[in-house]
Design a protein around this motif. Sequence first.
Motif, mmCIF file in Angstrom:
data_model
loop_
_atom_site.group_PDB
_atom_site.id
_atom_site.type_symbol
_atom_site.label_atom_id
_atom_site.label_comp_id
_atom_site.label_asym_id
_atom_site.label_seq_id
_atom_site.Cartn_x
_atom_site.Cartn_y
_atom_site.Cartn_z
ATOM 1 N N PRO A 68 47.902 28.791 36.272
ATOM 2 C CA PRO A 68 47.344 28.745 37.617
ATOM 3 C C PRO A 68 47.091 30.129 38.197
ATOM 4 O O PRO A 68 47.583 31.134 37.675
ATOM 5 N N SER A 69 46.342 30.161 39.276
ATOM 6 C CA SER A 69 46.058 31.408 39.981
ATOM 7 C C SER A 69 47.375 32.054 40.419
ATOM 8 O O SER A 69 48.273 31.367 40.908
ATOM 9 N N GLY A 70 47.495 33.347 40.187
ATOM 10 C CA GLY A 70 48.696 34.064 40.604
ATOM 11 C C GLY A 70 49.838 33.976 39.603
ATOM 12 O O GLY A 70 50.937 34.464 39.864
ATOM 13 N N SER A 71 49.607 33.375 38.426
ATOM 14 C CA SER A 71 50.706 33.186 37.470
ATOM 15 C C SER A 71 50.995 34.442 36.637
ATOM 16 O O SER A 71 51.945 34.460 35.864
ATOM 17 N N GLY A 72 50.147 35.468 36.755
ATOM 18 C CA GLY A 72 50.421 36.724 36.056
ATOM 19 C C GLY A 72 49.511 36.994 34.868
ATOM 20 O O GLY A 72 49.744 37.938 34.099
ATOM 21 N N LYS A 73 48.437 36.230 34.721
ATOM 22 C CA LYS A 73 47.561 36.367 33.541
ATOM 23 C C LYS A 73 46.911 37.744 33.456
ATOM 24 O O LYS A 73 46.964 38.408 32.418
ATOM 25 N N THR A 74 46.291 38.162 34.568
ATOM 26 C CA THR A 74 45.578 39.448 34.546
ATOM 27 C C THR A 74 46.562 40.595 34.384
ATOM 28 O O THR A 74 46.280 41.570 33.670
ATOM 29 N N THR A 75 47.717 40.476 35.028
ATOM 30 C CA THR A 75 48.734 41.533 34.904
ATOM 31 C C THR A 75 49.176 41.648 33.445
ATOM 32 O O THR A 75 49.231 42.748 32.885
ATOM 33 N N LEU A 76 49.445 40.502 32.819
ATOM 34 C CA LEU A 76 49.886 40.530 31.420
ATOM 35 C C LEU A 76 48.781 41.091 30.522
ATOM 36 O O LEU A 76 49.043 41.934 29.648
HETATM 37 N N1 LIG Z 1 48.898 45.339 43.324
HETATM 38 C C1 LIG Z 1 49.680 44.293 43.584
HETATM 39 N N2 LIG Z 1 50.718 44.405 44.424
HETATM 40 C C2 LIG Z 1 51.537 43.351 44.677
HETATM 41 N N3 LIG Z 1 51.393 42.142 44.128
HETATM 42 C C3 LIG Z 1 50.360 41.966 43.281
HETATM 43 C C4 LIG Z 1 49.443 43.021 42.960
HETATM 44 N N4 LIG Z 1 48.510 42.533 42.076
HETATM 45 C C5 LIG Z 1 48.843 41.237 41.860
HETATM 46 N N5 LIG Z 1 49.936 40.894 42.571
HETATM 47 C C6 LIG Z 1 50.620 39.587 42.562
HETATM 48 O O1 LIG Z 1 51.129 39.383 41.243
HETATM 49 C C7 LIG Z 1 51.037 38.009 40.875
HETATM 50 C C8 LIG Z 1 50.245 37.881 39.567
HETATM 51 O O2 LIG Z 1 48.894 38.300 39.788
HETATM 52 P P1 LIG Z 1 47.785 38.193 38.645
HETATM 53 O O3 LIG Z 1 46.530 38.766 39.214
HETATM 54 O O4 LIG Z 1 48.312 38.778 37.397
HETATM 55 O O5 LIG Z 1 47.652 36.608 38.477
HETATM 56 P P2 LIG Z 1 46.501 35.752 37.738
HETATM 57 O O6 LIG Z 1 47.220 34.677 37.016
HETATM 58 O O7 LIG Z 1 45.636 36.659 36.949
HETATM 59 O O8 LIG Z 1 45.713 35.162 38.980
HETATM 60 P P3 LIG Z 1 44.149 34.721 39.097
HETATM 61 O O9 LIG Z 1 43.979 33.590 38.134
HETATM 62 O O10 LIG Z 1 44.037 34.286 40.525
HETATM 63 O O11 LIG Z 1 43.328 35.925 38.765
HETATM 64 C C9 LIG Z 1 50.399 37.307 42.066
HETATM 65 O O12 LIG Z 1 51.442 36.758 42.837
HETATM 66 C C10 LIG Z 1 49.703 38.411 42.818
HETATM 67 O O13 LIG Z 1 49.619 38.113 44.187
#
Ligand SMILES: Nc1ncnc2c1ncn2[C@@H]1O[C@H](COP(=O)(O)OP(=O)(O)OP(=O)(O)O)[C@@H](O)[C@H]1O
Length: 251
Positions: free
Chosen positions: A45-53
């Motif tokens: 789901p959105s916000g689950s950490g995919k892009t960060t990982l």
């Molecule tokens: N620079 C930042 N500072 C603080 N929190 C952040 C930052 N970037 C992302 N987050 C938080 O880290 C968590 C993971 O974000 P991430 O973008 O990795 O999720 P995602 O699964 O890729 O989401 P999406 O599908 O919406 O792109 C989320 O709760 C987001 O709000």
Amino acid sequence: MTTSKPVLEAKGIVKELGRGAGKVVAVKGVDLSLVPGELTLLMGPSGSGKTTLLSILGCIMTPTEGSLTVAGTNTEGLSAEQLAELRRAHIGFIFQSYNLFPTLSALENVRIALDVRGQKGYKAAARSEDVLREVGLGARLMNYPGNLSGGEQQRVAVARAIVSSPSIVLADEPTAALDSENGHAVMELLARIAHEQNRSVLAVTHDPRTLGYADRVVKIEDGLIVGEERRPQGLDAPEITDLTKRRKAHA
Ligand SMILES: Nc1ncnc2c1ncn2[C@@H]1O[C@H](COP(=O)(O)OP(=O)(O)OP(=O)(O)O)[C@@H](O)[C@H]1O
């Protein structure tokens, strides 16, 4: 199940983002390995950490904790320049919004990826042309991004990602901006790149149309890997069997 040696190995990855009251633990202890010849999808789901990982696996971000080994090199303690070098040598990136230079032709957009790696001249041009032909754009070499469809632009981006022959290709929502036909064409291309060129391809996606192309689907929720499904080897049908469930059923 494949027995190839991983080309990318992440262990115990934790990533904290933000500071003070805004601090978020976006990735909470992830182990993930990628082997050559497989297309893996990272879904959640959105916000689950995919892009960060994905950013950590691509050496764009460094983890707060945990270890990452890329093509046999442990990244711990590497400088920003050394990480960039590792990235240039082994990793190709594809983004949702293509990220092409609007003032460069398709051929120049691909060629620039070799240019930044010190490969210039006739050979670089010939290689770029060959890869554009491989992705079906032999007739569009001199077109600018503005004169290409979204699907064609994403194929230029795929060509740019693979022109330097990286062993790992990372894609962030590669089909999100595409219609059904172009989305399928790009996924077919990513599967071919994995299977025929023996690369590790990892795509972050929300898009259910991508499922049929995957060898493996890794599910992430709230910063943790919560499941994995794999297509049994040798099975051509675009169906994934849930090994996680099967394992549990036999436990
Ligand atoms: N620079 C930042 N500072 C603080 N929190 C952040 C930052 N970037 C992302 N987050 C938080 O880290 C968590 C993971 O974000 P991430 O973008 O990795 O999720 P995602 O699964 O890729 O989401 P999406 O599908 O919406 O792109 C989320 O709760 C987001 O709000």
